[in-house]
Enzyme design. Structure first.
Site, PDB file in Angstrom:
ATOM      1  N   HIS A   1     -79.464  61.932  55.697  1.00 39.89           N
ATOM      2  CA  HIS A   1     -79.270  63.226  56.533  1.00 39.89           C
ATOM      3  C   HIS A   1     -77.888  63.577  56.495  1.00 39.89           C
ATOM      4  CE1 HIS A   1     -78.700  60.158  59.496  1.00 39.89           C
ATOM      5  NE2 HIS A   1     -78.396  61.143  60.456  1.00 39.89           N
TER       6      HIS A   1
ATOM      7  N   HIS B   1     -75.957  64.157  58.977  1.00 34.96           N
ATOM      8  CA  HIS B   1     -75.053  63.888  60.306  1.00 34.96           C
ATOM      9  C   HIS B   1     -73.689  63.323  59.724  1.00 34.96           C
ATOM     10  CE1 HIS B   1     -78.398  64.128  63.689  1.00 34.96           C
ATOM     11  NE2 HIS B   1     -77.693  65.316  63.336  1.00 34.96           N
TER      12      HIS B   1
ATOM     13  N   ASP C   1     -71.713  60.951  60.349  1.00 39.10           N
ATOM     14  CA  ASP C   1     -71.443  59.431  60.227  1.00 39.10           C
ATOM     15  C   ASP C   1     -72.398  58.718  58.999  1.00 39.10           C
ATOM     16  OD1 ASP C   1     -73.886  60.079  61.952  1.00 39.10           O
ATOM     17  OD2 ASP C   1     -73.928  57.974  62.482  1.00 39.10           O
ATOM     18  N   HIS C   2     -73.248  59.777  58.299  1.00 40.05           N
ATOM     19  CA  HIS C   2     -73.883  59.144  57.037  1.00 40.05           C
ATOM     20  C   HIS C   2     -73.337  60.006  55.774  1.00 40.05           C
ATOM     21  CE1 HIS C   2     -77.073  57.117  59.429  1.00 40.05           C
ATOM     22  NE2 HIS C   2     -76.463  57.986  60.075  1.00 40.05           N
TER      23      HIS C   2
ATOM     24  N   HIS D   1     -85.910  62.681  63.246  1.00 40.38           N
ATOM     25  CA  HIS D   1     -84.660  62.633  63.743  1.00 40.38           C
ATOM     26  C   HIS D   1     -83.998  63.801  64.193  1.00 40.38           C
ATOM     27  CE1 HIS D   1     -80.672  60.650  64.946  1.00 40.38           C
ATOM     28  NE2 HIS D   1     -80.071  61.413  63.907  1.00 40.38           N
TER      29      HIS D   1
ATOM     30  N   ASP E   1     -81.611  57.477  60.280  1.00 43.13           N
ATOM     31  CA  ASP E   1     -81.781  57.428  61.761  1.00 43.13           C
ATOM     32  C   ASP E   1     -83.079  57.892  61.914  1.00 43.13           C
ATOM     33  OD1 ASP E   1     -78.944  56.803  61.602  1.00 43.13           O
ATOM     34  OD2 ASP E   1     -78.428  58.551  62.750  1.00 43.13           O
TER      35      ASP E   1
ATOM     36  N   HIS F   1     -76.278  50.199  62.959  1.00 46.95           N
ATOM     37  CA  HIS F   1     -76.034  51.496  63.784  1.00 46.95           C
ATOM     38  C   HIS F   1     -75.910  51.378  65.047  1.00 46.95           C
ATOM     39  CE1 HIS F   1     -76.864  55.995  64.397  1.00 46.95           C
ATOM     40  NE2 HIS F   1     -76.401  56.125  63.032  1.00 46.95           N
TER      41      HIS F   1
END
Lengths: 295, 295
Positions: free
Chosen positions: B56, B58, B60-61, B135, B204, B262
């Site tokens: 996804h 976000h 941090d990914h 998520h 996530d 995570h």
């Protein structure tokens, strides 16, 4: 020093980023990938950064920006953030915001396009001057300078002469106090609390004649030295500096200290770069991530 | 394990990223900021990555993706790169390419939008299945599976029976060889060279009933465990999993091993997460950057 590598990733350095503390304010200068993790690691308070200065939009100077902007947003930031950088940074910030409309603080983008040095930030006790570099795409260097401080008046002189508030104001501006019957010379009762310091951040660029004049008298000069002398051909074709290029700029501007970084991944031993510079400018230091310098 | 942190930057972990080697191919799974430096640091060959899987968008990914894409381009890559991810990754890649038109390789984007497991990569000896997670924004998990191998024929049996190439082909498909006068049973002369292995990457997400069925029989399960049980309320409101959520999924799917990561930046001691999971699923391991697991 949050990141001291050049573009190709290496295991022991992040790409370009520095944090600068100037009279209580925190500045972020360039923001290569991983800058926010370096900030956490080396104890730079992310939320206290109030201004970001981006030299150019090559990835190794800017790919950490979106992470930093997200993180301070997630941390609940409300204070506006000023970002200074070349015009082509504008669409990048706009695209970022189009995907991150939840951010609760204002990003104030200040596009740079000057052809010679220009003051871009005028604070109470410091100022920032931007100037163009030579790197193929629009690139800017930054000169951070403390302003000349007001004069302080010796406490005992206040009592001795019975100085009024108006008279103290006169002395703080550097003038003599003229009384009906006498003169109180500024030089006798007032002093400068500090000598203004300056720091220049110059990367990425080929050297060029004007930078000597523009950087004259800078106390500490950070200048990229991407290549050892043996790779001068690469420095020329890619518009970067060699070790001796950087050392000569330090020498000719009268810098007290030269910091070099942005080392090519093809020569990983920073001491080689340092040694070459020191043949021209002995006060050269090859920087590493996590280094802290006080000017 | 290239990155094992969650969104807030921490000094000792990068955000989410993993490299996976499957029968000679290299996959990159998520690409948080700093992934390329982790690859260099931990010896993952950047240029040999042929497919990237993004759960996804976000930050941090995905904030390490532009750096990775630039770097392999600077390295002279010509081979196309497949990127699998949610549809909203498309405009991000498009914007990146609009600023990086010098890149010499093709990026083949495969937008994901399935509502239940679907095979997205069908290679000679392995396959990848994607499935939706829960998520808030479009998020996908990935199941990497070796295919059932063909049967191998024992060398001595080839001589003993004087097997023809056609007969060997029959045996490789798992069938018996039928001769005029006799039957050579597959079970007697052939064997499977290996038992297919599988690995699932699930982050996530909040846990949800369907994932048990979808992940049944997975050998090694990586499942996010962002929160300790005491912060279950946060896991629920932010659509993440707790330690026991992850452990129960491992238990109910019959996994042999559970890897968790995570971790929330509010509890930095990974052994706390591991200990909680082990009360339900003893074969739990809290992962760290640089860990290598062989399945």
């Amino acid at each position: 020093m949050l990141g001291t590598a050049s573009a190709m990733p290496v295991s022991d350095r992040n790409p370009s980023a520095q944090a600068l503390q100037v009279r209580g304010r925190f500045f972020l200068v360039d923001c290569g990938e991983g800058a926010q993790r370096s900030m956490v690691r080396f104890g730079v308070p992310l939320q206290r950064i109030d201004s970001v200065f981006i030299t150019h939009i090559h990835g190794d100077h800017v790919y950490g920006l979106q992470g930093f902007l997200s993180t301070i947003g997630m941390g609940g930031r409300l204070a506006p953030l000023d970002i200074y950088g070349p015009r082509n940074l504008g669409p990048i910030l706009k695209f970022f915001l189009s995907y991150n409309d939840w951010i609760g603080y204002e990003i104030r983008f200040h596009p740079l396009e000057m052809k010679e040095p220009e003051r871009i930030l005028d604070a109470h006790s410091s100022e920032v001057i931007a100037f163009p570099l030579r790197h193929g795409i629009e690139t800017f260097g930054f000169l951070f300078r403390e302003k000349e401080p007001l004069w302080n008046v010796h406490k005992e002189a206040i009592d001795r002469y019975g100085l009024t508030l108006t008279e103290i104001g006169t002395l703080k501006r550097g003038e003599d106090v003229l009384r009906e019957d006498t003169v109180i010379p500024n030089a006798e009762v007032a002093y400068k609390p500090y000598v203004p310091r300056s720091y220049a951040y110059v990367t990425d660029t080929a050297v060029f004649p004007e930078e000597i004049g523009w950087l004259k008298g800078t106390d500490v000069l950070y200048h990229e030295a991407t290549y050892l002398e043996e790779h001068r051909d690469k420095a020329v074709s890619r518009q970067h500096s060699t070790t001796l290029d950087a050392a000569r700029v330090a020498l000719e501007t009268g810098a007290k200290r030269l910091l070099i970084g942005h080392f090519s991944s093809r020569n990983r031993d920073a001491s080689l770069y340092e040694a070459e510079c020191r043949t021209v400018f002995p006060e050269t230091f090859a920087v590493s991530d996590g280094d802290v310098f006080e000017i």
